[in-house]
Design an enzyme around this catalytic site. Structure first.
Site, PDB file in Angstrom:
ATOM      1  N   CYS A  43       0.827  -1.208   0.000  1.00  0.00           N
ATOM      2  CA  CYS A  43       0.000   0.000   0.000  1.00  0.00           C
ATOM      3  C   CYS A  43       0.861   1.258   0.000  1.00  0.00           C
ATOM      4  O   CYS A  43       1.737   1.405   0.861  1.00  0.00           O
ATOM      5  CB  CYS A  43      -0.912  -0.016   1.229  1.00  0.00           C
ATOM      6  SG  CYS A  43      -1.792   1.524   1.536  1.00  0.00           S
ATOM      7  N   TRP A  76      -7.425  -6.292   6.095  1.00  0.00           N
ATOM      8  CA  TRP A  76      -6.054  -6.734   5.824  1.00  0.00           C
ATOM      9  C   TRP A  76      -5.761  -7.914   6.754  1.00  0.00           C
ATOM     10  O   TRP A  76      -6.229  -7.957   7.897  1.00  0.00           O
ATOM     11  CB  TRP A  76      -5.060  -5.609   6.095  1.00  0.00           C
ATOM     12  CG  TRP A  76      -5.124  -4.488   5.106  1.00  0.00           C
ATOM     13  CD1 TRP A  76      -5.950  -3.410   5.141  1.00  0.00           C
ATOM     14  CD2 TRP A  76      -4.306  -4.333   3.937  1.00  0.00           C
ATOM     15  NE1 TRP A  76      -5.714  -2.585   4.059  1.00  0.00           N
ATOM     16  CE2 TRP A  76      -4.708  -3.120   3.313  1.00  0.00           C
ATOM     17  CE3 TRP A  76      -3.281  -5.078   3.368  1.00  0.00           C
ATOM     18  CZ2 TRP A  76      -4.119  -2.664   2.142  1.00  0.00           C
ATOM     19  CZ3 TRP A  76      -2.678  -4.616   2.199  1.00  0.00           C
ATOM     20  CH2 TRP A  76      -3.099  -3.429   1.595  1.00  0.00           C
ATOM     21  N   THR A 110      -8.085   0.087   7.318  1.00  0.00           N
ATOM     22  CA  THR A 110      -7.021   0.623   6.475  1.00  0.00           C
ATOM     23  C   THR A 110      -5.661   0.562   7.165  1.00  0.00           C
ATOM     24  O   THR A 110      -5.555   0.518   8.383  1.00  0.00           O
ATOM     25  CB  THR A 110      -7.315   2.086   6.090  1.00  0.00           C
ATOM     26  OG1 THR A 110      -7.302   2.900   7.274  1.00  0.00           O
ATOM     27  CG2 THR A 110      -8.670   2.214   5.404  1.00  0.00           C
ATOM     28  N   TYR A 174      -5.504   7.228  -8.888  1.00  0.00           N
ATOM     29  CA  TYR A 174      -6.745   6.530  -8.538  1.00  0.00           C
ATOM     30  C   TYR A 174      -7.934   7.151  -9.267  1.00  0.00           C
ATOM     31  O   TYR A 174      -8.867   6.447  -9.668  1.00  0.00           O
ATOM     32  CB  TYR A 174      -6.977   6.581  -7.028  1.00  0.00           C
ATOM     33  CG  TYR A 174      -6.118   5.622  -6.253  1.00  0.00           C
ATOM     34  CD1 TYR A 174      -6.591   4.367  -5.876  1.00  0.00           C
ATOM     35  CD2 TYR A 174      -4.814   5.957  -5.886  1.00  0.00           C
ATOM     36  CE1 TYR A 174      -5.805   3.479  -5.170  1.00  0.00           C
ATOM     37  CE2 TYR A 174      -4.015   5.082  -5.179  1.00  0.00           C
ATOM     38  CZ  TYR A 174      -4.509   3.842  -4.823  1.00  0.00           C
ATOM     39  OH  TYR A 174      -3.718   2.961  -4.126  1.00  0.00           O
TER      40      TYR A 174
END
Length: 304
Positions: A43, A76, A110, A174
């Site tokens: 990430c 995750w 996140t 993005y």
């Protein structure tokens, strides 16, 4: 977590706002060994925090847990660790730390996230503040020769540069990749390349974004550049040029990569696995490309 609304990409920036500070005003005082940074090398937002941690010499002060590059929509996971469990926190899913703090946590799970080891509770996942505070609040624990990532003499300009990098480049790729219409994509593409052309010109007469020394601005730009040719050029359709075809940006990116804190924490295989496998709405086959060859990142950069 990113999402698409009315064909335009939006980023959810609503994070747990607590901060770890010297005075502990949010209930989380700076204390060596108390917290664990959970940050996936796949990430870009998380890799910033890993790079800053190493630049400042905080490896023995704040431990590091690294989730694997692929995950489901729920959390995750610690696929890289023995038994699929983080060896310090003893959890298989980062979601467990979020729900230890906020039961039925309603938002995306996140990285990066700072977790208090003893309680197993997440403290914050507010990524811009995490790296800010690693520099400002943990300063008593930096190594003696740690770089000044937030220099006072260029602070105002640096804030402006970082804001443009964030909105137009970090988020810009993005915005291209998740555009839901041709019109949204065309506008996103133009914005991205306007910013990249500006950076190419800016780096023509200075080694780093703010001059002769590495700052937080360089960390923030680097993690997008490191993913550009491997992911964003094709997967996100940011394909006017490759990074390797922009002389100043490419030399600058290699300059940073060849410094341990950057290169040690850039894992191209994890990066590709994350984007090409997890984002199956963009890549439904799940096929992960073999290239590009990472050896080119070690070629001389000529920016000394």
């Amino acid at each position: 977590m990113p999402y698409v609304e009315k064909s335009d990409f939006k980023r959810d920036m609503n994070y747990i706002p607590d901060r770890i500070t010297r005075d502990g005003r949010d209930g989380w005082p700076v204390e060596p060994g108390r917290y664990r940074l959970i940050a996936a090398k796949a990430c870009p937002w998380a890799t910033r925090s890993i790079i800053v941690r190493q630049l400042l010499g905080l490896e023995d002060v704040i431990s590091l847990g690294t989730p694997g590059p692929t995950h489901d929509e729920d959390s995750w996971t610690f696929d890289l660790d023995e038994g699929g469990v983080d060896p310090v926190l003893g959890i298989p899913r980062l979601k467990d730390a979020f729900e230890a703090r906020i039961p039925d946590y309603p938002r995306g799970i996140t990285v990066p996230a700072m977790v208090e080891i003893e309680s197993g509770k997440v403290v914050t996942n507010d990524f811009p503040w995490i790296t800010h505070d690693l520099f400002h609040e943990w300063a008593d624990h930096h190594r003696d020769d740690a770089p000044d990532l937030w220099p006072d003499d260029v602070r105002e300009e640096m804030e402006e540069v970082m804001e443009r990098v964030f909105t137009e480049v970090n988020n810009g790729v993005y915005r291209c990749g998740f555009a839901g219409t041709q019109e949204a994509y065309d506008a996103a593409y133009d914005r991205l390349w306007t910013a990249l052309d500006w950076l190419e010109q800016r780096l023509a007469d200075r080694r780093y974004l703010m001059g002769d020394s590495i700052t937080e601005a360089d960390v923030r730009l680097f993690t997008t550049l490191a993913r550009f040719d491997a992911v964003y050029h094709g997967h996100f359709k940011c394909n006017r040029q490759k990074l390797t075809e922009m002389p100043n940006l490419w030399a600058y990116a290699r300059d940073l990569y060849q410094q341990p804190a950057f290169g040690d924490n850039t894992d191209f295989e994890q990066i590709k696995a994350h984007y090409y496998v997890v984002q199956d709405d963009i890549n439904p086959t799940g096929v992960v490309p073999a290239g590009p060859d990472p050896a080119i990142w070690l070629e001389p950069h000529g920016r000394g």
